[in-house]
Design an enzyme around this catalytic site. Structure first.
Site, PDB file in Angstrom:
ATOM      1  N   TRP A 194       0.861  -1.195   0.000  1.00 40.83           N
ATOM      2  CA  TRP A 194       0.000   0.000   0.000  1.00 40.83           C
ATOM      3  C   TRP A 194       0.888   1.232   0.000  1.00 40.83           C
ATOM      4  CZ3 TRP A 194      -2.907  -4.213   0.976  1.00 40.83           C
ATOM      5  CH2 TRP A 194      -4.278  -4.148   0.720  1.00 40.83           C
ATOM      6  N   TRP A 223       0.673   4.684   1.134  1.00 39.37           N
ATOM      7  CA  TRP A 223       1.097   5.492   2.294  1.00 39.37           C
ATOM      8  C   TRP A 223       1.632   4.621   3.411  1.00 39.37           C
ATOM      9  CZ3 TRP A 223      -2.532   8.789   5.877  1.00 39.37           C
ATOM     10  CH2 TRP A 223      -3.642   8.067   6.291  1.00 39.37           C
ATOM     11  N   ASP A 250     -10.996   5.290   5.221  1.00 41.25           N
ATOM     12  CA  ASP A 250     -12.057   4.784   4.347  1.00 41.25           C
ATOM     13  C   ASP A 250     -13.512   5.040   4.770  1.00 41.25           C
ATOM     14  OD1 ASP A 250      -9.618   3.829   3.631  1.00 41.25           O
ATOM     15  OD2 ASP A 250     -10.148   1.730   3.667  1.00 41.25           O
ATOM     16  N   TRP A 270     -12.587   3.615  10.928  1.00 44.01           N
ATOM     17  CA  TRP A 270     -12.243   5.035  11.040  1.00 44.01           C
ATOM     18  C   TRP A 270     -13.364   5.859  11.674  1.00 44.01           C
ATOM     19  CZ3 TRP A 270      -7.362   6.631  10.269  1.00 44.01           C
ATOM     20  CH2 TRP A 270      -6.509   5.805   9.525  1.00 44.01           C
ATOM     21  N   GLU A 273      -3.693  -2.766  14.471  1.00 43.52           N
ATOM     22  CA  GLU A 273      -3.934  -1.759  13.428  1.00 43.52           C
ATOM     23  C   GLU A 273      -4.617  -0.522  14.031  1.00 43.52           C
ATOM     24  OE1 GLU A 273      -6.563  -3.291  10.442  1.00 43.52           O
ATOM     25  OE2 GLU A 273      -6.189  -1.644   9.034  1.00 43.52           O
TER      26      GLU A 273
HETATM   27  C1  9WN Z   1      -8.249  -0.139   1.366  1.00 43.76           C
HETATM   28  C2  9WN Z   1      -3.516  -0.866   4.363  1.00 43.76           C
HETATM   29  C3  9WN Z   1      -4.724   0.028   4.173  1.00 43.76           C
HETATM   30  C4  9WN Z   1      -4.469   1.479   4.665  1.00 43.76           C
HETATM   31  C5  9WN Z   1      -5.754   2.293   4.725  1.00 43.76           C
HETATM   32  C6  9WN Z   1      -6.777   1.528   5.533  1.00 43.76           C
HETATM   33  C7  9WN Z   1      -7.031   0.158   4.900  1.00 43.76           C
HETATM   34  C8  9WN Z   1      -7.801  -0.765   2.708  1.00 43.76           C
HETATM   35  C9  9WN Z   1      -8.854  -1.741   3.190  1.00 43.76           C
HETATM   36  O1  9WN Z   1      -5.819  -0.573   4.869  1.00 43.76           O
HETATM   37  O2  9WN Z   1      -7.598   0.353   3.597  1.00 43.76           O
HETATM   38  O3  9WN Z   1      -7.216   0.641   0.833  1.00 43.76           O
HETATM   39  O4  9WN Z   1      -9.007  -2.783   2.528  1.00 43.76           O
HETATM   40  O5  9WN Z   1      -9.533  -1.493   4.181  1.00 43.76           O
HETATM   41  O6  9WN Z   1      -7.968   2.258   5.635  1.00 43.76           O
HETATM   42  O7  9WN Z   1      -5.491   3.553   5.295  1.00 43.76           O
HETATM   43  O8  9WN Z   1      -3.563   2.103   3.809  1.00 43.76           O
HETATM   44  O9  9WN Z   1      -3.062  -0.807   5.698  1.00 43.76           O
END
Ligand code: 9WN
Length: 469
Positions: free
Chosen positions: A49, A51, A194, A388, A431
């Site tokens: 991912w 960020w 999200d 979130w 997480e």
């Molecule tokens: C969708 C990986 C990612 C983070 C996001 C978090 C979550 C993904 C999901 O996990 O998003 O991109 O499937 O829920 O919200 O901030 O980058 O850790």
């Protein structure tokens, strides 16, 4: 309930406990290491991912600056021709049926003339640009070690600088054709937050059409579905993906036709701060003065944009729904965007700190640890266990800690660091956390939680600074 980490922390000398805690954090990053990049989490998120990788590089820097640099370089290998950095680079070795929507769902993005060669496939969304901030931190750690490390880090900065410039150019043009200084997102996944109540109003205007049945693999990896977005949220997420694909992943088409177009203040603030980092990198690599003028203009525009979104009544910055033509009045940590962007005058800074200290956030009497809930318990969208919508996130606390330090608020920053470390130690690098009872939620062994732990442990302030107000 006390975990092994927690018991260790109480039983040992503080130094011994910290060393073992750091070793556990390193172990999480090693276990999720795929060679040149790191899985966001072992089961729930088996891909790279965007960020997450930036935060991971910050953590990796404390034991291997070269590997930290490779984390960012590996991600930027999949940069699109437009400059976009995809929010997911799919792992070809991930077990089938492990993450949905997986590479097969995004394969058509590879048909776009702007997409990088596939496989591996990428998504066609993006996420907040923490990368330049991370690269600068990698450089700072390498420079302190001196010698070959510093030399290698300088080569890394030279390699990655043009890619960063292109990425920020993409965000300030394709994602801001209005020149507002604020980044437009097409999907809640782009925000990184999200299912935040920030998106409830614009999502409620998305009319979901016919969708084939789809699996919720994510629910296999959490103790209760209440920890993840609902099926109604997922229908909307997938519908938006379908529309973006139908628009050929083309920015202009999407801008014209897409029902979800929102100016995201957290994303925009991270971009403003990342532009400051980019400016420093530009100086380090001896970039042409024209680049620096351009970056300075992005910074100024970003600040102007955020300024315009300030809500004096809530003491927070608000996102803006371009389709509905109105600000989105929710109370979430994203509202601290100006603090993250930095360079606030004393009046605005005081107002932000007052909101942070108020019962809406850190001053709430029921908090298990004094760290801010992702959504204020005073917001109607608050939910204590849902992703979130209320839980506290170590990675967000890191961003606020880093921002408070930059704002000249070391004692407040230290308060967050001192609350965050025992929170993480009470879990297996969870997480996110339920804010009132402190239960660890979502994935275990989450890479970015381990990464920010390492950075916090390496940034123990001197005795003076430790005295928390
Ligand atoms: C969708 C990986 C990612 C983070 C996001 C978090 C979550 C993904 C999901 O996990 O998003 O991109 O499937 O829920 O919200 O901030 O980058 O850790």
């Amino acid at each position: 309930m006390s975990s092994e980490n927690d018991r260790m922390l109480r039983a040992e000398t503080p130094l011994g406990a910290e060393i073992r805690f750091a070793a556990r954090a390193r172990q999480v990053l090693r276990q999720n290491d795929m060679g040149d990049w790191t899985r966001a989490a072992p089961n729930l998120y088996p891909h790279q991912w965007s960020w997450d990788s930036a935060f991971i590089a910050i953590g990796l820097a404390h034991f291997n600056t070269r590997r930290a640099a490779r984390e960012l370089l590996a991600l930027f290998e999949h940069q699109w021709r437009t400059g976009k950095v995809p929010h997911i680079v799919f792992n070809p070795e991930a077990p089938p049926a492990s993450y949905f929507p997986g590479p097969e769902h995004w394969a058509c993005a590879a048909a776009s003339p702007d997409a990088p060669p596939a496989p591996p496939y990428t998504s066609c969304l993006c996420q907040p640009p923490v990368h330049a901030i991370a690269a600068l931190r990698v450089w700072e750690v390498a420079e302190r070690s001196g010698g070959e490390e510093a030399g290698a880090a300088r080569v890394f900065l030279r390699q990655i600088y043009p890619k960063f410039l292109l990425w920020h150019h993409y965000l300030t043009t394709h994602r801001d054709p209005e020149g507002s200084g604020l980044v437009t997102i097409y999907h809640p996944w782009e925000s990184g937050t999200d299912n935040s109540p920030r998106w409830d109003a614009p999502l409620s205007n998305v009319e979901v059409g016919e969708l084939p049945p789809y699996p919720r693999y994510d629910l296999r990896y959490v103790a209760s579905p209440s920890e993840r977005p609902t099926d109604v949220d997922y229908d909307r997420y997938l519908w938006l993906v379908k529309l973006i694909k139908k628009a050929g992943c083309d920015e202009r088409n999407t801008y014209r036709s897409h029902p979800f177009l929102v100016k995201d203040v957290l994303f925009s603030a991270i971009l403003a701060a990342a532009n400051e980092a980019l400016m420093e990198i530009a100086a380090l690599v001896g970039a042409p003065s024209g680049d620096r003028t351009l970056i300075a203009s992005w910074i100024a525009r970003g600040h102007r944009g955020l300024n315009g979104m300030w809500d004096p009544e809530l003491g927070l910055c608000l996102d803006y729904d371009l389709r509905a033509g109105r600000p989105l009045r929710s109370r979430t940590v994203a509202g601290f965007a100006p603090l993250i962007a930095g360079r606030q005058g004393s009046g605005r800074l005081e107002a932000l700190l007052a909101t942070l200290d108020s019962p809406a956030f850190l001053g709430h009497p029921w908090l298990h640890w004094p760290v801010p809930p992702s959504t204020s318990p005073f917001d109607e969208g608050f939910h204590r266990r849902s992703y979130w919508r209320g839980p506290t996130w170590p990675v967000v606390n890191w961003l606020l800690w880093w921002s408070l330090l930059r704002a000249g608020e070391p004692q407040r920053a230290e308060g967050l660091r001192q609350a965050s470390l025992p929170q993480i130690a009470s879990s297996s690098f969870g997480e996110y956390f339920e804010p009132f009872v402190g239960e660890s939620l979502g994935a275990d062994d989450q890479s970015w939680t381990a990464a920010v732990t390492l950075d916090w442990l390496a940034n123990e302030p001197c005795q003076e600074e430790r005295k928390v107000a």
